[in-house]
Scaffold this active site. Structure first.
Site, PDB file in Angstrom:
ATOM      1  N   SER A   1       0.807  -1.235   0.097  1.00  0.00           N
ATOM      2  CA  SER A   1       0.025   0.064  -0.111  1.00  0.00           C
ATOM      3  C   SER A   1       0.773   1.357  -0.047  1.00  0.00           C
ATOM      4  O   SER A   1       1.574   1.424  -1.017  1.00  0.00           O
ATOM      5  CB  SER A   1      -0.805   0.052   1.228  1.00  0.00           C
TER       6      SER A   1
ATOM      7  N   HIS B   1      -2.676  -1.005  -3.164  1.00  0.00           N
ATOM      8  CA  HIS B   1      -3.798  -0.024  -2.827  1.00  0.00           C
ATOM      9  C   HIS B   1      -3.616   1.246  -3.713  1.00  0.00           C
ATOM     10  O   HIS B   1      -2.657   1.889  -3.527  1.00  0.00           O
ATOM     11  CB  HIS B   1      -3.845   0.396  -1.338  1.00  0.00           C
TER      12      HIS B   1
ATOM     13  N   ASP C   1      -4.114  -5.265   5.865  1.00  0.00           N
ATOM     14  CA  ASP C   1      -4.394  -5.841   4.653  1.00  0.00           C
ATOM     15  C   ASP C   1      -3.308  -6.510   4.530  1.00  0.00           C
ATOM     16  O   ASP C   1      -2.036  -6.420   4.455  1.00  0.00           O
ATOM     17  CB  ASP C   1      -4.826  -5.051   3.567  1.00  0.00           C
TER      18      ASP C   1
END
Length: 376
Positions: A195, A222, A318
């Site tokens: 991310s 992301h 995540d």
């Protein structure tokens, strides 16, 4: 002591609202504003802020040029604001290449209405990147592609991504480190999730992989929907392997990296050797689209212990549950180490859960991969 922030934007409305949001957090303080890149460079040198928020399109000097000058003279964590357009995506990637640490979509409506999610996200990002002042680095790789790579059987539209390669990204001379040893495991898939800080991290890793990398790579970053195509295209122009934005029905092929499209979920279906990608909406209940957990979980079902997986820099957790599924299937999980992360959130979640077998510095991940898959 509060984190000192310099806000840079040519819009008086945006400067005012961003300043109000930042000052509403007790740990943050806007010490000044600038209306263009030239003024930002001057104030960065004089005020030495802990963090700078930077617009891209400004008069006198644009944000990308300002980032380059600031990184060359007084390296500072910089958070870019980017428009959600294809051109905005390309400019944002240029800014990250120049040394900016992260970006946020420039959504005037969210900022104007003081939406809780937008307010919290901006405050969190500023706090997170402020801790990385000592981490600052120079640009990671030239964005000029060189040399044609060997033709592949990958079926692409004629208007698709170019098959170009680049010299490897420069590697800093680190102290002599222990040599890696392969575990002896056999792999059929590499899976990487990331991310915040991921675009730079992925570029550093993928530009060091050879065209004959022995199996497919799936990438979960992301990123907004309008950004992933531009990011895949950029990586494709720099790497010896091929990189493309994943499409529904893509058959996974060795030496090709598939980037999950923004706003969608990427799953793997079929069987090893004949697996395909499924790109689905994934529903509104998912916190991330794309989501690392979703792709990792599907990889565990199809490839079991034949997955080499990595969780890189990023905010949140995540990847942890997906890594748990991979671990249960016997797969290998590595995490990026804290010192080399822009944000030590996702890798920390995996490491703290006892799921990673190795915690690696970013500069050595590609080297470790090549040893593990038998190419070094």
């Amino acid at each position: 002591m509060a984190i000192k922030v310099l806000v840079v934007d040519d819009s008086s409305f945006f400067r005012r609202r961003v300043s109000e949001i930042i000052n509403a957090e007790s740990r943050l303080e806007v010490i000044d504003v600038a209306v263009n890149g030239k003024e930002a460079v001057e104030k960065a040198k004089r005020l030495k802020p802990d963090v700078i928020t930077m617009d891209i399109e400004m008069p006198v000097m644009d944000g990308i040029s300002a980032v380059r000058e600031i990184m060359a003279s007084v390296p500072t964590p910089i958070l870019m604001f980017s428009s959600l357009t294809h051109d905005g995506a390309k400019a944002t990637l240029d800014a990250l290449d120049a040394g900016a640490l992260d970006f946020l979509p420039k959504k005037f409506e969210d900022i104007a209405r003081n939406r809780d999610e937008a307010v919290s996200l901006l405050q969190q990002r500023v706090i997170q990147i402020a801790s990385k002042r000592a981490f600052m680095r120079r640009p990671v790789a030239s964005s000029t592609p060189v040399q044609e790579r060997p033709q592949s059987t990958l079926n692409r539209p004629t208007t698709g991504l170019r098959r170009e390669a680049s010299a490897q990204a420069p590697v800093s001379r680190a102290p002599v480190a222990a040599k890696f040893r392969a575990s002896g495991k056999k792999y059929q898939l590499t899976a990487i999730g990331t991310s915040t800080g991921g675009p730079v991290a992925l570029q550093k890793i993928l530009t060091k992989l050879p065209a004959n990398y022995p199996h497919p790579i799936v990438l979960i970053q992301h990123m907004p929907a309008t950004f992933t195509a531009a990011f895949a295209s950029r990586l494709n122009s720099l790497c010896k392997i091929q990189v493309k934005e994943a499409e529904d029905g893509d058959v996974l092929q060795a030496g090709v990296a598939y980037l999950a499209p923004g706003g969608k979920q990427m799953m793997i279906d079929g069987r090893p050797g004949a697996a395909r990608l499924r790109i689905i909406d994934g529903g509104e209940r998912m916190n991330y689209k794309p989501c690392v957990d979703v792709t990792f979980g599907s990889a565990a079902k199809i490839y079991a212990d034949k997955v080499l997986s990595m969780v890189l820099t990023g905010m949140g957790a995540d990847g942890r549950e997906g890594a748990r599924m991979l671990k249960s299937a016997g797969a290998t999980i590595w995490a990026q180490d804290e010192d080399s992360c822009v944000v030590y959130g996702m890798p920390q979640a995996v490491a703290k859960a006892g799921l990673s077998t190795e915690d690696l510095p970013l500069e050595r991940i590609a080297e470790r991969m090549l040893v593990e898959v038998g190419l070094a």
